[in-house]
Design an enzyme around this catalytic site. Sequence first.
Site, short mmCIF file in Angstrom:
data_model
loop_
_atom_site.label_atom_id
_atom_site.label_comp_id
_atom_site.label_asym_id
_atom_site.label_seq_id
_atom_site.Cartn_x
_atom_site.Cartn_y
_atom_site.Cartn_z
N LYS A 154 -5.95 16.17 -4.66
CA LYS A 154 -6.26 15.42 -5.89
C LYS A 154 -7.07 14.15 -5.61
CE LYS A 154 -1.82 15.83 -6.84
NZ LYS A 154 -1.52 16.96 -5.96
N THR A 229 -6.41 5.29 3.10
CA THR A 229 -5.49 4.94 2.00
C THR A 229 -4.34 5.95 1.95
OG1 THR A 229 -6.86 6.24 0.48
CG2 THR A 229 -7.22 3.85 0.50
N ARG A 231 -1.76 7.49 4.89
CA ARG A 231 -0.56 7.04 5.59
C ARG A 231 -0.99 6.47 6.93
NH1 ARG A 231 1.40 7.04 1.37
NH2 ARG A 231 3.26 8.12 0.60
N ASP A 256 -5.44 0.53 3.88
CA ASP A 256 -4.43 0.20 2.88
C ASP A 256 -3.04 0.52 3.41
OD1 ASP A 256 -3.62 -0.67 0.29
OD2 ASP A 256 -3.30 1.42 -0.30
N GLU A 261 3.98 -0.24 8.99
CA GLU A 261 4.03 -1.08 7.78
C GLU A 261 5.42 -1.26 7.18
OE1 GLU A 261 1.51 1.38 5.15
OE2 GLU A 261 3.25 1.63 3.85
N HIS A 293 -0.77 -1.47 1.06
CA HIS A 293 -0.40 -0.21 0.38
C HIS A 293 -0.41 -0.37 -1.15
CE1 HIS A 293 1.88 3.74 1.33
NE2 HIS A 293 1.21 3.87 0.21
#
Length: 329
Positions: A154, A229, A231, A256, A261, A293
């Site tokens: 997507k 963006t 993982r 991101d 993280e 994120h």
Amino acid sequence: MKIVFFSSKPYDEIWFTPLCDDYGYTPIYLTSKLTPDTAALSQKGDLVCAFVNDDLSEETVAELAKYNIQGILMRCAGFNNVDIRACQKYNIPVLRVPGYSPQAVAEFAMGLYLCVNRRIHKAYARTRDFNMNINGLMGRDIHGCTAGIIGTGKIGQAMIKICKGFDMNVIAYDPYPNNSLDIKYVDLDYLFRTSDFISLHCPLTNETKYIIDEAALSKMRKGIFIVNTSRGQLIKTDALLEALLTPGRIGGVGLDVYEEESDLYYEDKSSEIIEDEKLARLITFPNVILTSHQGYFTREAMQAIAIETLENAYALFNSLPLTNQITVP
Ligand code: NAI
């Protein structure tokens, strides 16, 4: 029916509170991350609602089972932090929100690329200080450049449309190609060797962990731009740091997500000493931008996440088909 929200932030409450009222559910918002040590806090609830950096390892799931938690609602798409086998073992269904606004993430990915390419982050800092010198801020036209998209689900598809809108030449890699897309699929090696810009849109799995490592980086064009963006563990940070140290090798990087993280992101650490030396080093590079994120973070996406999460709760409470349940393949 009570839903215990872990890792809750004020913006979660804004979207979930009125909707919970509509459904007749009682939200219990906890700022704590879900871990084996905090799982006991779920005991007042029927369901648990968790997010990307919560720890849903077997240990945590076993704790949740002790408190008769009937289901886990992931208010996100990714589920690499959930031990699905353990959830099945303890008979706790896990549901997620598979797609809420792929455009939100793809637009953000392009934003990172544009920003790091044209050094907008640097320009912003300079002009705030009335430093109007533009030395060092030169970027590249992206029109005509080759975008390599890894993962054409997507978000990848939304990204392809955006890249085409910029008149880029788009190539893609996905082990499950979607032949309805007007796109040239290539193998990973070709993608690494010919792209000017690489954007990661695949999930984190055993196959994709460190998909960008030393070997991958060594194949890439001089001046490559990379945006992640998806993982953090898709990129081996050590290898990226090494590559960044060679002048001219990396054009720019927009991250991101970051592999370590989970204890840092979404928290204000500005008054603390940061022990993560890799993160601290990454931030020093002029051609690296890090964000915490937030690719998904638009009004539209937040609203869609809240609606779909509570629809998932409704399905669970009413024994309806669980269309968004995550199962072991
Ligand atoms: P999706 O499931 O629609 O698409 C993932 C695509 O990756 C599929 O086409 C799949 O075939 C492909 N894929 C699987 N294994 C692959 C491999 N080894 N190499 C290349 N491609 C592979 O997922 P969607 O919605 O596009 O999301 C992608 C990822 O984006 C999520 O897994 C999540 O990690 C991340 N994400 C990040 C957000 C953020 O805020 N930064 C928000 C939402 C998702």
